[in-house]
Scaffold this motif. Structure first.
Motif, PDB file in Angstrom:
ATOM      1  N   THR A  12       3.326 -12.155 -22.329  1.00 21.64           N
ATOM      2  CA  THR A  12       4.156 -12.409 -21.176  1.00 21.64           C
ATOM      3  C   THR A  12       5.691 -12.463 -21.619  1.00 21.64           C
ATOM      4  O   THR A  12       6.488 -11.737 -20.869  1.00 21.64           O
ATOM      5  CB  THR A  12       3.960 -13.913 -20.481  1.00 21.64           C
ATOM      6  OG1 THR A  12       2.688 -14.141 -20.301  1.00 21.64           O
ATOM      7  CG2 THR A  12       4.978 -14.511 -19.420  1.00 21.64           C
ATOM      8  N   ALA A  13       6.082 -13.000 -22.701  1.00 24.30           N
ATOM      9  CA  ALA A  13       7.401 -12.733 -22.958  1.00 24.30           C
ATOM     10  C   ALA A  13       7.940 -11.305 -23.332  1.00 24.30           C
ATOM     11  O   ALA A  13       8.961 -10.960 -22.823  1.00 24.30           O
ATOM     12  CB  ALA A  13       7.761 -13.533 -24.355  1.00 24.30           C
ATOM     13  N   ARG A  14       6.975 -10.628 -23.874  1.00 25.65           N
ATOM     14  CA  ARG A  14       7.039  -9.378 -24.273  1.00 25.65           C
ATOM     15  C   ARG A  14       7.402  -8.343 -23.056  1.00 25.65           C
ATOM     16  O   ARG A  14       8.194  -7.479 -22.752  1.00 25.65           O
ATOM     17  CB  ARG A  14       6.166  -8.582 -25.287  1.00 25.65           C
ATOM     18  CG  ARG A  14       6.190  -7.452 -25.624  1.00 25.65           C
ATOM     19  CD  ARG A  14       5.053  -6.813 -26.426  1.00 25.65           C
ATOM     20  NE  ARG A  14       5.058  -7.059 -27.934  1.00 25.65           N
ATOM     21  CZ  ARG A  14       4.252  -8.273 -28.555  1.00 25.65           C
ATOM     22  NH1 ARG A  14       3.209  -8.339 -27.390  1.00 25.65           N
ATOM     23  NH2 ARG A  14       4.268  -8.968 -29.481  1.00 25.65           N
ATOM     24  N   SER A  15       6.685  -8.515 -21.978  1.00 23.83           N
ATOM     25  CA  SER A  15       6.691  -7.814 -20.992  1.00 23.83           C
ATOM     26  C   SER A  15       7.788  -8.423 -19.666  1.00 23.83           C
ATOM     27  O   SER A  15       8.049  -7.851 -18.786  1.00 23.83           O
ATOM     28  CB  SER A  15       5.351  -7.739 -20.164  1.00 23.83           C
ATOM     29  OG  SER A  15       4.748  -8.831 -19.610  1.00 23.83           O
ATOM     30  N   SER A  16       8.215  -9.554 -20.120  1.00 19.59           N
ATOM     31  CA  SER A  16       9.219 -10.173 -19.050  1.00 19.59           C
ATOM     32  C   SER A  16      10.649  -9.490 -19.128  1.00 19.59           C
ATOM     33  O   SER A  16      11.187  -8.862 -19.987  1.00 19.59           O
ATOM     34  CB  SER A  16       9.603 -11.490 -19.558  1.00 19.59           C
ATOM     35  OG  SER A  16      10.734 -12.037 -18.612  1.00 19.59           O
ATOM     36  N   LYS A  17      11.400  -9.151 -17.838  1.00 19.25           N
ATOM     37  CA  LYS A  17      12.498  -8.537 -17.937  1.00 19.25           C
ATOM     38  C   LYS A  17      13.441  -9.755 -17.894  1.00 19.25           C
ATOM     39  O   LYS A  17      14.689  -9.222 -17.800  1.00 19.25           O
ATOM     40  CB  LYS A  17      12.616  -7.944 -16.207  1.00 19.25           C
ATOM     41  CG  LYS A  17      11.614  -6.864 -16.301  1.00 19.25           C
ATOM     42  CD  LYS A  17      11.693  -5.984 -14.957  1.00 19.25           C
ATOM     43  CE  LYS A  17      10.701  -5.001 -14.743  1.00 19.25           C
ATOM     44  NZ  LYS A  17      10.349  -4.155 -15.704  1.00 19.25           N
ATOM     45  N   VAL A  18      13.349 -10.856 -17.842  1.00 17.07           N
ATOM     46  CA  VAL A  18      14.181 -12.060 -17.911  1.00 17.07           C
ATOM     47  C   VAL A  18      14.408 -12.550 -19.302  1.00 17.07           C
ATOM     48  O   VAL A  18      15.337 -12.717 -19.600  1.00 17.07           O
ATOM     49  CB  VAL A  18      13.535 -13.144 -16.735  1.00 17.07           C
ATOM     50  CG1 VAL A  18      14.723 -14.212 -16.866  1.00 17.07           C
ATOM     51  CG2 VAL A  18      13.395 -12.704 -15.460  1.00 17.07           C
TER      52      VAL A  18
END
Length: 161
Positions: A139-145
């Motif tokens: 989730t962190a890897r794919s997050s834009k935020v």
């Protein structure tokens, strides 16, 4: 010290003498009668102290009738005392989570309001902690935020892999 007086038991279990009397009268936790002393009395064992504390804790969430059902289940199954069990209360039922060496835990329903499904294994699956950690990393890897490099620096010392 193997035995505890009624007064010590009241203090250790944070209960009242009236509650101890009621639990003894109803057969839930019966003290040991000792007539050998000059002043006869009743005594409680360490296991009974733990049992009384467990009952007190359970009593905050379920009725004494439900607790009696749990105790009857354990007694009838030869599974030992209440105080050394991991219990989960859900939707009016009490489940016992049995952990076994290197195996998935088993969950057994030990009491319910309607006495349905008591003694049945429940199929409950919970992913491993590593699965949760992997999901958070992805989730962190794919997050834009979230700045992934900053995330990695903060979490790497905590990550077991």
């Amino acid at each position: 010290m193997q035995h505890f007086t009624r007064r010590e038991t009241v203090i250790l279990t944070r209960t009242s003498t009236a509650r101890l009397t009621y639990l003894a009268k109803t057969g839930v936790v019966v003290p040991i009668a000792d007539a050998s002393d000059a002043a006869p009395g009743v005594y409680y064992t360490w296991e009974q102290i733990l049992e009384l504390r467990a009952i007190r804790h359970l009593r905050r969430q379920v009725s004494l009738q439900m607790i009696r059902k749990v105790l009857a289940f354990f007694e009838g199954s030869g599974c030992g005392a209440l105080h050394d069990k991991h219990l989960v209360i859900e939707d009016g039922a009490i489940h016992w989570v049995q952990t076994r060496d290197n195996l998935a835990p088993q969950v057994v329903q030990v009491a319910a309001r309607a006495d349905r499904h008591v003694g049945q294994l429940k199929l409950m699956t919970l992913p491993s902690l590593m699965d949760f950690a992997d999901e958070v990393w992805e989730t962190a890897r794919s997050s834009k935020v979230i700045d992934f490099d900053s995330f990695r620096r903060r979490v790497v010392p905590l990550r077991p892999r």
